[in-house]
Design a protein around this motif. Sequence first.
Motif, PDB file in Angstrom:
ATOM      1  N   GLU A  87       0.827  -1.206   0.000  1.00 13.36           N
ATOM      2  CA  GLU A  87       0.000   0.000   0.000  1.00 13.36           C
ATOM      3  C   GLU A  87       0.865   1.261   0.000  1.00 13.36           C
ATOM      4  OE1 GLU A  87      -2.416   2.173   3.479  1.00 13.36           O
ATOM      5  OE2 GLU A  87      -3.114   0.132   3.058  1.00 13.36           O
ATOM      6  N   LYS A  88       1.933   1.230   0.780  1.00 14.86           N
ATOM      7  CA  LYS A  88       2.826   2.392   0.905  1.00 14.86           C
ATOM      8  C   LYS A  88       3.951   2.396  -0.135  1.00 14.86           C
ATOM      9  CE  LYS A  88       0.788   4.310   4.369  1.00 14.86           C
ATOM     10  NZ  LYS A  88       0.125   5.598   4.231  1.00 14.86           N
ATOM     11  N   LYS A  89       3.961   1.369  -1.010  1.00 14.89           N
ATOM     12  CA  LYS A  89       4.973   1.250  -2.069  1.00 14.89           C
ATOM     13  C   LYS A  89       6.391   1.337  -1.493  1.00 14.89           C
ATOM     14  CE  LYS A  89       2.207   2.711  -5.968  1.00 14.89           C
ATOM     15  NZ  LYS A  89       0.902   3.019  -5.629  1.00 14.89           N
ATOM     16  N   LEU A  90       6.650   0.449  -0.531  1.00 14.94           N
ATOM     17  CA  LEU A  90       7.949   0.419   0.124  1.00 14.94           C
ATOM     18  C   LEU A  90       8.882  -0.596  -0.521  1.00 14.94           C
ATOM     19  CD1 LEU A  90       6.733   0.511   3.841  1.00 14.94           C
ATOM     20  CD2 LEU A  90       7.624   2.412   2.477  1.00 14.94           C
ATOM     21  N   ALA A  91      10.149  -0.448  -0.242  1.00 17.15           N
ATOM     22  CA  ALA A  91      11.182  -1.414  -0.601  1.00 17.15           C
ATOM     23  C   ALA A  91      11.968  -1.708   0.666  1.00 17.15           C
ATOM     24  CB  ALA A  91      12.091  -0.851  -1.685  1.00 17.15           C
ATOM     25  N   PHE A  92      12.620  -2.865   0.687  1.00 13.25           N
ATOM     26  CA  PHE A  92      13.368  -3.321   1.856  1.00 13.25           C
ATOM     27  C   PHE A  92      14.857  -3.217   1.554  1.00 13.25           C
ATOM     28  CE2 PHE A  92      14.993  -6.865   4.564  1.00 13.25           C
ATOM     29  CZ  PHE A  92      14.536  -6.407   5.794  1.00 13.25           C
ATOM     30  N   LEU A  93      15.543  -2.364   2.289  1.00 10.67           N
ATOM     31  CA  LEU A  93      16.978  -2.169   2.162  1.00 10.67           C
ATOM     32  C   LEU A  93      17.628  -2.983   3.277  1.00 10.67           C
ATOM     33  CD1 LEU A  93      19.283  -0.399   0.828  1.00 10.67           C
ATOM     34  CD2 LEU A  93      18.885   1.198   2.707  1.00 10.67           C
ATOM     35  N   TYR A  94      18.610  -3.835   2.926  1.00 12.30           N
ATOM     36  CA  TYR A  94      19.171  -4.731   3.936  1.00 12.30           C
ATOM     37  C   TYR A  94      20.595  -5.153   3.585  1.00 12.30           C
ATOM     38  CZ  TYR A  94      18.300  -8.493   0.551  1.00 12.30           C
ATOM     39  OH  TYR A  94      18.310  -9.290  -0.557  1.00 12.30           O
ATOM     40  N   GLN A  95      21.307  -5.650   4.588  1.00 11.35           N
ATOM     41  CA  GLN A  95      22.606  -6.276   4.385  1.00 11.35           C
ATOM     42  C   GLN A  95      22.408  -7.773   4.517  1.00 11.35           C
ATOM     43  OE1 GLN A  95      25.315  -4.529   7.237  1.00 11.35           O
ATOM     44  NE2 GLN A  95      26.347  -3.415   5.613  1.00 11.35           N
ATOM     45  N   ASP A  96      22.970  -8.525   3.596  1.00 16.55           N
ATOM     46  CA  ASP A  96      22.743  -9.963   3.583  1.00 16.55           C
ATOM     47  C   ASP A  96      23.815 -10.739   4.336  1.00 16.55           C
ATOM     48  OD1 ASP A  96      21.063 -12.031   2.963  1.00 16.55           O
ATOM     49  OD2 ASP A  96      21.934 -12.404   1.003  1.00 16.55           O
ATOM     50  N   GLU A  97      24.643 -10.062   5.106  1.00 19.63           N
ATOM     51  CA  GLU A  97      25.640 -10.763   5.912  1.00 19.63           C
ATOM     52  C   GLU A  97      24.932 -11.581   6.985  1.00 19.63           C
ATOM     53  OE1 GLU A  97      28.319  -7.872   7.486  1.00 19.63           O
ATOM     54  OE2 GLU A  97      29.036  -7.285   5.510  1.00 19.63           O
ATOM     55  N   LYS A  98      25.501 -12.712   7.340  1.00 18.92           N
ATOM     56  CA  LYS A  98      24.872 -13.657   8.263  1.00 18.92           C
ATOM     57  C   LYS A  98      24.385 -13.025   9.561  1.00 18.92           C
ATOM     58  CE  LYS A  98      25.767 -17.883  10.791  1.00 18.92           C
ATOM     59  NZ  LYS A  98      26.775 -18.780  11.284  1.00 18.92           N
ATOM     60  N   ASP A  99      25.208 -12.251  10.216  1.00 13.72           N
ATOM     61  CA  ASP A  99      24.848 -11.699  11.522  1.00 13.72           C
ATOM     62  C   ASP A  99      24.304 -10.270  11.466  1.00 13.72           C
ATOM     63  OD1 ASP A  99      25.603 -14.056  12.789  1.00 13.72           O
ATOM     64  OD2 ASP A  99      27.691 -13.414  12.937  1.00 13.72           O
ATOM     65  N   SER A 100      24.189  -9.702  10.289  1.00 15.22           N
ATOM     66  CA  SER A 100      23.727  -8.318  10.182  1.00 15.22           C
ATOM     67  C   SER A 100      22.217  -8.229  10.348  1.00 15.22           C
ATOM     68  CB  SER A 100      24.106  -7.733   8.818  1.00 15.22           C
ATOM     69  OG  SER A 100      23.600  -6.417   8.707  1.00 15.22           O
ATOM     70  N   ARG A 101      21.788  -7.286  11.162  1.00 15.04           N
ATOM     71  CA  ARG A 101      20.365  -6.994  11.320  1.00 15.04           C
ATOM     72  C   ARG A 101      20.028  -5.650  10.676  1.00 15.04           C
ATOM     73  NH1 ARG A 101      21.707  -9.806  15.783  1.00 15.04           N
ATOM     74  NH2 ARG A 101      20.344 -11.550  16.330  1.00 15.04           N
ATOM     75  N   PHE A 102      20.982  -5.109   9.909  1.00 18.16           N
ATOM     76  CA  PHE A 102      20.733  -3.823   9.276  1.00 18.16           C
ATOM     77  C   PHE A 102      19.632  -3.971   8.243  1.00 18.16           C
ATOM     78  CE2 PHE A 102      21.162  -1.099   5.587  1.00 18.16           C
ATOM     79  CZ  PHE A 102      20.986   0.140   6.186  1.00 18.16           C
ATOM     80  N   SER A 103      18.582  -3.193   8.422  1.00 21.76           N
ATOM     81  CA  SER A 103      17.502  -3.142   7.442  1.00 21.76           C
ATOM     82  C   SER A 103      16.758  -1.832   7.612  1.00 21.76           C
ATOM     83  CB  SER A 103      16.535  -4.315   7.609  1.00 21.76           C
ATOM     84  OG  SER A 103      15.853  -4.227   8.838  1.00 21.76           O
ATOM     85  N   LYS A 104      16.105  -1.444   6.550  1.00 15.27           N
ATOM     86  CA  LYS A 104      15.353  -0.195   6.556  1.00 15.27           C
ATOM     87  C   LYS A 104      14.273  -0.290   5.490  1.00 15.27           C
ATOM     88  CE  LYS A 104      16.308   4.739   6.347  1.00 15.27           C
ATOM     89  NZ  LYS A 104      17.351   5.758   6.176  1.00 15.27           N
ATOM     90  N   LEU A 105      13.112   0.251   5.798  1.00 18.27           N
ATOM     91  CA  LEU A 105      12.042   0.329   4.812  1.00 18.27           C
ATOM     92  C   LEU A 105      12.111   1.697   4.169  1.00 18.27           C
ATOM     93  CD1 LEU A 105       9.383  -1.405   7.011  1.00 18.27           C
ATOM     94  CD2 LEU A 105      10.388  -2.332   4.936  1.00 18.27           C
ATOM     95  N   VAL A 106      12.190   1.701   2.830  1.00 18.25           N
ATOM     96  CA  VAL A 106      12.355   2.949   2.084  1.00 18.25           C
ATOM     97  C   VAL A 106      11.315   3.035   0.986  1.00 18.25           C
ATOM     98  CG1 VAL A 106      14.833   3.099   2.564  1.00 18.25           C
ATOM     99  CG2 VAL A 106      14.052   1.914   0.507  1.00 18.25           C
ATOM    100  N   ASN A 107      11.119   4.229   0.465  1.00 16.72           N
ATOM    101  CA  ASN A 107      10.214   4.445  -0.652  1.00 16.72           C
ATOM    102  C   ASN A 107      10.798   3.796  -1.896  1.00 16.72           C
ATOM    103  OD1 ASN A 107       8.965   5.771  -2.968  1.00 16.72           O
ATOM    104  ND2 ASN A 107       8.086   7.176  -1.477  1.00 16.72           N
ATOM    105  N   ARG A 108       9.983   3.084  -2.650  1.00 18.03           N
ATOM    106  CA  ARG A 108      10.454   2.408  -3.877  1.00 18.03           C
ATOM    107  C   ARG A 108      10.987   3.383  -4.908  1.00 18.03           C
ATOM    108  NH1 ARG A 108       5.766  -2.126  -4.944  1.00 18.03           N
ATOM    109  NH2 ARG A 108       6.035  -3.079  -2.891  1.00 18.03           N
ATOM    110  N   ASP A 109      10.494   4.591  -4.898  1.00 22.31           N
ATOM    111  CA  ASP A 109      10.900   5.570  -5.911  1.00 22.31           C
ATOM    112  C   ASP A 109      12.220   6.248  -5.583  1.00 22.31           C
ATOM    113  OD1 ASP A 109       8.561   4.970  -7.273  1.00 22.31           O
ATOM    114  OD2 ASP A 109       7.440   6.533  -6.227  1.00 22.31           O
ATOM    115  N   SER A 110      12.751   5.987  -4.381  1.00 21.43           N
ATOM    116  CA  SER A 110      14.000   6.638  -3.966  1.00 21.43           C
ATOM    117  C   SER A 110      15.201   5.972  -4.596  1.00 21.43           C
ATOM    118  CB  SER A 110      14.162   6.590  -2.450  1.00 21.43           C
ATOM    119  OG  SER A 110      13.109   7.284  -1.858  1.00 21.43           O
TER     120      SER A 110
END
Length: 89
Positions: free
Chosen positions: A66-89
Amino acid sequence: MSESAKTTTDHNTIRKWAEARDGKPATVKGTGKGEEAGLLRINFPGYAEDNLEEISWEEFFEKFEEKKLAFLYQDEKDSRFSKLVNRDS
């Protein structure tokens, strides 16, 4: 050196990434209207914000689309870095 961040809108990729790190879909309390989910987050045990409320993956992805989000993340095994961002960004 850490891997670059990746971006996806694939529900299976997001869910598998979160669950591999014990993450659960959540919303920030007080940011939704009525029964509607508010601001979305992935809640990790031991790293949780006090103001998060667990929701279903179905509800999470409904709001995600609904909010047209994308998921930004690091795929390293122990990384919990993630962020929800606008798809158009």
